[in-house]
Design an enzyme around this catalytic site. Sequence first.
Site, PDB file in Angstrom:
ATOM      1  N   LYS A 113      42.563  47.385  37.754  1.00 19.58           N
ATOM      2  CA  LYS A 113      41.672  48.497  37.453  1.00 19.58           C
ATOM      3  C   LYS A 113      42.039  49.706  38.340  1.00 19.58           C
ATOM      4  CE  LYS A 113      38.743  45.437  35.097  1.00 19.58           C
ATOM      5  NZ  LYS A 113      37.990  44.215  35.179  1.00 19.58           N
TER       6      LYS A 113
ATOM      7  N   HIS B 290      35.092  46.566  39.704  1.00 15.67           N
ATOM      8  CA  HIS B 290      34.959  47.983  39.361  1.00 15.67           C
ATOM      9  C   HIS B 290      34.583  48.871  40.552  1.00 15.67           C
ATOM     10  CE1 HIS B 290      35.470  47.301  35.062  1.00 15.67           C
ATOM     11  NE2 HIS B 290      34.856  46.160  35.295  1.00 15.67           N
TER      12      HIS B 290
ATOM     13  N   SER C   6      30.095  45.580  35.107  1.00 14.97           N
ATOM     14  CA  SER C   6      31.222  46.104  34.339  1.00 14.97           C
ATOM     15  C   SER C   6      30.821  46.871  33.087  1.00 14.97           C
ATOM     16  CB  SER C   6      32.176  44.964  33.976  1.00 14.97           C
ATOM     17  OG  SER C   6      31.516  43.968  33.231  1.00 14.97           O
TER      18      SER C   6
HETATM   19  C1  PLP Z   1      37.961  42.960  34.518  1.00 16.22           C
HETATM   20  C2  PLP Z   1      37.088  42.046  35.256  1.00 16.22           C
HETATM   21  C3  PLP Z   1      37.529  40.776  35.637  1.00 16.22           C
HETATM   22  C4  PLP Z   1      38.832  40.216  35.158  1.00 16.22           C
HETATM   23  O1  PLP Z   1      39.899  40.724  35.854  1.00 16.22           O
HETATM   24  P1  PLP Z   1      41.339  40.626  35.208  1.00 16.22           P
HETATM   25  O2  PLP Z   1      42.288  40.859  36.313  1.00 16.22           O
HETATM   26  O3  PLP Z   1      41.398  41.670  34.133  1.00 16.22           O
HETATM   27  O4  PLP Z   1      41.458  39.243  34.623  1.00 16.22           O
HETATM   28  C5  PLP Z   1      36.719  40.018  36.440  1.00 16.22           C
HETATM   29  N1  PLP Z   1      35.503  40.452  36.814  1.00 16.22           N
HETATM   30  C6  PLP Z   1      35.033  41.655  36.442  1.00 16.22           C
HETATM   31  C7  PLP Z   1      33.674  42.093  36.900  1.00 16.22           C
HETATM   32  C8  PLP Z   1      35.802  42.488  35.635  1.00 16.22           C
HETATM   33  O5  PLP Z   1      35.336  43.651  35.237  1.00 16.22           O
END
Ligand code: PLP
Length: 388
Positions: A241, A209, A181
């Site tokens: 995302k 991602h 991330s």
């Molecule tokens: C953003 C993210 C999460 C968390 O997801 P949310 O739905 O925002 O709680 C989990 N793992 C990774 C690798 C992330 O980048």
Amino acid sequence: MPEKQSHLNAQLETLKQANLYRSRRVIDSAQGIYLQLEGRKLLNFCSNDYLGLANHPDVIASFKQAANTYGVGSGSAHLVCGHSREHHALEEELADFCGRDRALLFSTGYMANLGVITALMGKKDVIYEDKLNHASLLDGGLLSGARFKRYLHNDIKNLQLKMQGLLTEQQGMIVTDGVFSMDGDFADLKSLVELAKDSHSYLMVDDAHGFGVLGKTGAGLVEQYQLNQQQVPLLVGTLGKAFGTSGAFVAGSELMIESLIQQARSYIYTTALPPAIAAATRTSLQRVQQDNWRREKLKSLVTRFQRGAKQMGLSLMPSESAIQPIVLGSSAKAMQASEYLLQQGFWVSAIRPPTVPQGSARLRLTFSALHQEQHIDQLLGALEGMSV
Ligand SMILES: *Cc1c(COP(=O)(O)O)cnc(C)c1O
């Protein structure tokens, strides 16, 4: 002042001194290429809305239509009376999309990761995690009570070494981000699949991602590497995302999903997502599957940025994804750079420890399929004028 509170004050002061204090900025617009901040229109380079779906008219229309039918709140947890037809249909569509038996919705990615790891792992087991894994994966590992081992980033030799002590009566689990991330690079999934197989360990991949962005149809890094359910038995994707909505899911076998429904506390003891979010996500999924142009466009914008940055002598990280970090070192430098860009009309977030390791504070640039080439060029121009 009571003792406790003066202690809190001192903590906040320490964070400020170290340039680690965090604060929010209030925006007055939808997510998009431009964000409205304090009366200014800023060009946005820090959102995870990679495909530009968070404000897509079809997605909004599905959301409104479902809200008319189902209202806003889901009313209860999935296992009580909150599991709607929209939730159920989305789970089936996500499972199909990922080529898995079943999928299970969670309210957030953070909760999915906590739920999956704590449901399947306990005191007698051993968890292996990449040093750069997302906080939610690390927290899940710690909360599970299993022995917790972290291996050097993407270092398969180091992981092999750590796995040598795994006893046959212990259950192992290898846990990794798909696309990392904060660095944007990819996990060496093929090697991890082999190691998991050889040691009879679970392999869990959180592709927050990569999901929507990578692979021929957007099913993520596992699609790009063509890894099936036997090879990656626990696949987590998030919906906030590239999908532009909210929530997350885990996909896997019938047995895995049924086990999670029985055991995952962050699934059982929480209110289900609003059904309208599930409906909006079903429409997002259609856009993800059909709009190949979004992935193509994103890729070409990233290439344009990389080429320009190289010409300027900026050193980038080995990332092929929509996450392009520029490591500056100290938190002060990262903050200064981010402030400078903000003055120039660009919103680029500074990422500091503990989100990234000490001494590797950075600008984390992210791109969207809705950016235009001129936006990339404008950003490059601003980076060139940056004095840090
Ligand atoms: C953003 C993210 C999460 C968390 O997801 P949310 O739905 O925002 O709680 C989990 N793992 C990774 C690798 C992330 O980048």
